[in-house]
Motif scaffolding. Structure first.
Motif, PDB file in Angstrom:
ATOM      1  N   ARG B  28       0.838  -1.209   0.000  1.00  0.00           N
ATOM      2  CA  ARG B  28       0.000   0.000   0.000  1.00  0.00           C
ATOM      3  C   ARG B  28       0.870   1.256   0.000  1.00  0.00           C
ATOM      4  O   ARG B  28       0.613   2.212  -0.714  1.00  0.00           O
ATOM      5  N   GLY B 126      -8.807  -5.276   5.775  1.00  0.00           N
ATOM      6  CA  GLY B 126      -9.795  -5.080   4.714  1.00  0.00           C
ATOM      7  C   GLY B 126     -10.142  -3.619   4.451  1.00  0.00           C
ATOM      8  O   GLY B 126      -9.999  -3.119   3.342  1.00  0.00           O
ATOM      9  N   PRO B 127     -10.554  -2.933   5.516  1.00  0.00           N
ATOM     10  CA  PRO B 127     -11.127  -1.597   5.312  1.00  0.00           C
ATOM     11  C   PRO B 127     -10.133  -0.509   4.898  1.00  0.00           C
ATOM     12  O   PRO B 127     -10.501   0.399   4.170  1.00  0.00           O
ATOM     13  N   ARG B 130     -10.088   1.363   1.530  1.00  0.00           N
ATOM     14  CA  ARG B 130     -11.217   0.941   0.681  1.00  0.00           C
ATOM     15  C   ARG B 130     -12.018   2.153   0.189  1.00  0.00           C
ATOM     16  O   ARG B 130     -12.427   2.214  -0.965  1.00  0.00           O
ATOM     17  N   GLY B 133      -8.908   5.758  -1.777  1.00  0.00           N
ATOM     18  CA  GLY B 133      -7.814   5.110  -2.489  1.00  0.00           C
ATOM     19  C   GLY B 133      -6.720   6.114  -2.812  1.00  0.00           C
ATOM     20  O   GLY B 133      -6.877   7.317  -2.608  1.00  0.00           O
ATOM     21  N   GLU B 214     -11.822   7.428   7.036  1.00  0.00           N
ATOM     22  CA  GLU B 214     -12.740   6.540   6.307  1.00  0.00           C
ATOM     23  C   GLU B 214     -13.771   6.030   7.310  1.00  0.00           C
ATOM     24  O   GLU B 214     -13.413   5.386   8.303  1.00  0.00           O
TER      25      GLU B 214
END
Lengths: 249, 446
Positions: B28, B126-127, B130, B133, B214
């Motif tokens: 990432r 996961g989150p 998301r 980006g 987020e």
């Protein structure tokens, strides 16, 4: 207390007051009556200092001071207070802010200390009760969404808190039902005092049944054409302004 | 390009310091760095950045803070006087000493991002990333490349979190540093919580904060989100907030901006399920040469979704404000309601606002309205106040406060409403100063 001498006022180039002379002494209640367009509201607006009024001649003095040379707020601080015919809505400004800042402005101008919060609250609550207004009203914005009657009560509440030397009430009775008028009249009557004067501007005699004036003046076409006592108002109610206009002509 | 390089060099140095990370996190970061390098800092030629010049950020040289040292007494003076679960970050670094999660129920997880990352916690796997980006903006990419710290909040289904969750970001005076906090909130079905982001610091600070939040609201979740930005007047502040809303969820944003030299907020809600509702309340107050840019977007992606937006700006001196609010209605998202209002008050001839409301509708059975007004104070109201003995300057101050009050009335947390009210009144130029009056009036309510 208040001396108006040969006052000439034009609005947009048109002469509205054409030589008005009036003396009000402490302790007196005066009523100015007259037909629409005679200049009743112009007089109180000029004394309060509203923009758009040009004084072409004459003078206004209040306790020896030249009113026309004073800033709007200085007039109020000196004790000259106008109750509006159409009170302005001030969205977002809570009544409590208005009352507190107005009262303290006056006190500071007089060289006094600001009123401590508990004392202020006590004063306001007492006056609210007198005007039969709920305490929740203090948190509402000034005149916003108020009924006609609430707006007028609010004007009188401000008078009761600020205790002016001269209270000028412009058509304070317009738009009031009889119950509201009684409350408003009680408020005004409670202001009557040796050291204070009241000037009522009204179109109708009805108000004067509840607030009995010492002097009544008839204003026609920018001049006071007749003065008398409370009986004069009753006469006007019976005969209208026409007879007066003819006798003045 | 050299601007970008400074940041990439700092990033490279940081990576070498850092230990081995799970592959997905390293990937990432690399993606963020690559995207940032490719895009570079935005310029005013970019439509989204037309009114905001970020050169003070791009040309800055910001280190990364190493410690979270801050005196307890000083922190206490800056902390909101609220009974809250609290995480504190000093120049982006987590301070356990200034945090307090005592009595946090087991149905709520609140942890610093550093812990979630080092534990390789499922809450981040996961989150994270998301909703925001690396393509969203160069700042989002930069945040992803640098992210180390922030907050992770998970609320179990049906949980009503009684106390607010306060994320406090303190900015220290000294050599300029930057931080890239990341906030992740997962509010499960029918949960209810209040989240507060509070930015504040030492008066002489001149740091750069680049935060990404987020927020995920599952079916029926309610989240009240306060962002109280009282950063020091030398601080640079960029925030991207993405909200994803499931069916019947309700999100309310209170975006209150008082501080910072350069401030940019992007706030985006995706209304993805029927019955979802979003409320955007905003207030920005600029003076001196402050620049405050608010970009908001509501995406009505499902039928029967509701949005309501009210942003107010007060600008004095040579302050510059930007409001760009978009309401987007996806094809066939019928029976949606979208209301947007932006009002601005200019207290000086040299203050400036660029206001741009936008509607983009691809459905035919919708109720939408938008509007923006900019004006000065009402002269009739000033006159009415003066006839009560209130001087002109105070009358103007009262009316300014009143203008702000229309948004602050929506603020359910009195501590925040009163604080902002006081800040707006107290921060007005000296002659407008009504702080004493506000305090006195507040005392009357007791």
């Amino acid at each position: 207390m208040l001396q108006v001498k040969d006052l000439h006022v034009t609005v947009d180039g048109k002469e509205i007051l054409k030589g008005l002379t009036l003396t009000i002494n402490a302790g007196e209640v005066h009523a100015i009556m007259g037909p629409n367009g005679a200049g009743k509201s112009t007089l109180s607006a000029v004394i309060a200092g509203k923009d758009g009024y040009e004084v072409t001649h004459g003078s206004v003095t209040f306790e020896g001071q030249d009113v026309l040379e004073m800033e709007i707020e200085e007039r109020a601080q000196a004790g000259l207070l106008l109750g509006f015919q159409y009170p302005v809505e001030i969205p977002g400004v809570k009544n409590i802010y208005l009352l507190k800042s107005a009262l303290n402005a006056q006190r500071v101008a007089r060289g006094e200390a600001e009123m401590p919060a508990p004392e202020f609250m006590k004063l306001v609550k007492e006056k609210l009760g007198f005007m039969k207004m709920d305490a929740s009203f203090l948190q509402r914005a000034v005149n916003e969404g108020f009924s006609g009657g609430e707006k007028k009560r609010n004007e009188i509440l401000q008078m009761l808190v600020l205790q002016p030397k001269l209270a000028m009430l412009d058509e304070i009775d317009s738009g009031l039902d009889i119950d509201a008028m009684k409350v408003v009249a009680d408020g005004v009557n409670s202001l009557r005092a040796e050291e204070r004067a009241i000037l009522l501007v009204t179109h109708y005699q009805r108000l004067l049944d509840y607030i009995v004036p010492d002097k009544v003046h008839v204003l026609v076409d920018g001049r006071i054409v007749k003065s008398g006592d409370a009986e004069l108002a009753k006469e006007l109610e019976a005969n209208g302004y026409e007879g007066i206009e003819e006798s003045a002509a | 390009m050299s601007d970008t390089q400074t940041f990439l060099d700092t990033l490279k140095a940081r990576s070498q310091q850092r230990g081995v990370e799970p592959t997905w996190i390293a990937a990432r970061r690399q993606a963020g760095a690559a995207r940032f390098e490719a895009m570079g800092f935005p310029t005013r030629r970019d439509e989204e950045w037309k009114y905001t010049d970020v050169r003070t950020i791009a040309q800055g040289n910001f280190a990364l803070a190493e410690t979270a040292d801050f005196s307890q007494a000083q922190a206490a003076a800056l902390t909101l006087p609220l009974d809250a679960y609290r995480l504190t970050f000093v120049d982006g670094v987590f301070s356990a000493a200034l945090s307090d999660l005592e009595a946090l129920p087991s149905s709520v997880q609140v942890m610093p991002l550093s812990k979630a990352l080092s534990d390789n916690h499922e809450a981040v796997g996961g989150p994270l990333g998301r909703l925001t980006g690396v393509d969203f903006s160069p700042f989002a990419a930069l945040n992803t490349a640098f992210m180390e710290e922030g907050a992770v909040v998970r609320i179990a289904p049906g949980t009503v979190v009684e106390k607010p969750i306060l994320l406090q970001f303190l900015s220290r005076a000294g050599a300029p540093v930057m931080s890239h906090p990341r906030i992740l909130v997962e509010a499960a079905g029918r949960s209810e919580a209040t989240l507060i982001e509070h930015y504040i610091g030492e008066a002489d600070a001149a740091n750069f904060t680049n935060v990404v939040a987020e927020l995920m609201l599952d079916r029926g979740a309610i989240l009240n989100h306060y962002k109280l930005q009282e950063a020091p007047l030398g601080d640079l502040h960029v925030a991207s907030i993405h909200v994803e809303q499931g069916r019947d969820s309700r999100y309310s944003s209170y975006n209150l901006n008082l501080g910072g030299a350069l401030v940019r907020n992007d706030l985006i809600s995706d209304l993805n399920g029927q019955g979802a509702e979003t409320n955007f309340y905003g207030l920005f107050f600029g003076q001196g040469r402050q620049h405050v840019d608010n970009h908001t977007k509501v995406n009505h992606n499902a039928p029967l979704t509701f949005s309501n937006e009210n942003y107010k700006g007060i600008l004095d001196d040579r302050a510059h404000g930007v409001f760009n609010g978009k309401v987007y209605v996806k094809r066939d998202s019928q029976k949606i309601e979208g209301f947007q209002s932006n009002q601005n008050l200019l207290l000086s001839d040299r203050a400036h606002i660029d206001a741009k409301p936008e509607l983009e509708i691809y459905a035919d059975d919708v109720k939408c309205s938008h509007g923006t007004t900019t004006g000065q104070l009402d002269e009739d109201a000033i006159y009415a106040l003066r006839t009560r003995g209130i001087d002109k300057a105070t009358a103007r101050g009262l009316l300014t406060l009143a203008f702000a009050g229309e948004v602050l009335e929506q603020v359910a947390l009195d501590v925040i409403a009163e604080r902002v009210e006081l800040a707006v009144a107290g921060k007005l130029p000296e002659r407008f100063n009504l702080a004493g009056l506000v305090e006195a009036a507040a005392a009357l309510n007791d």
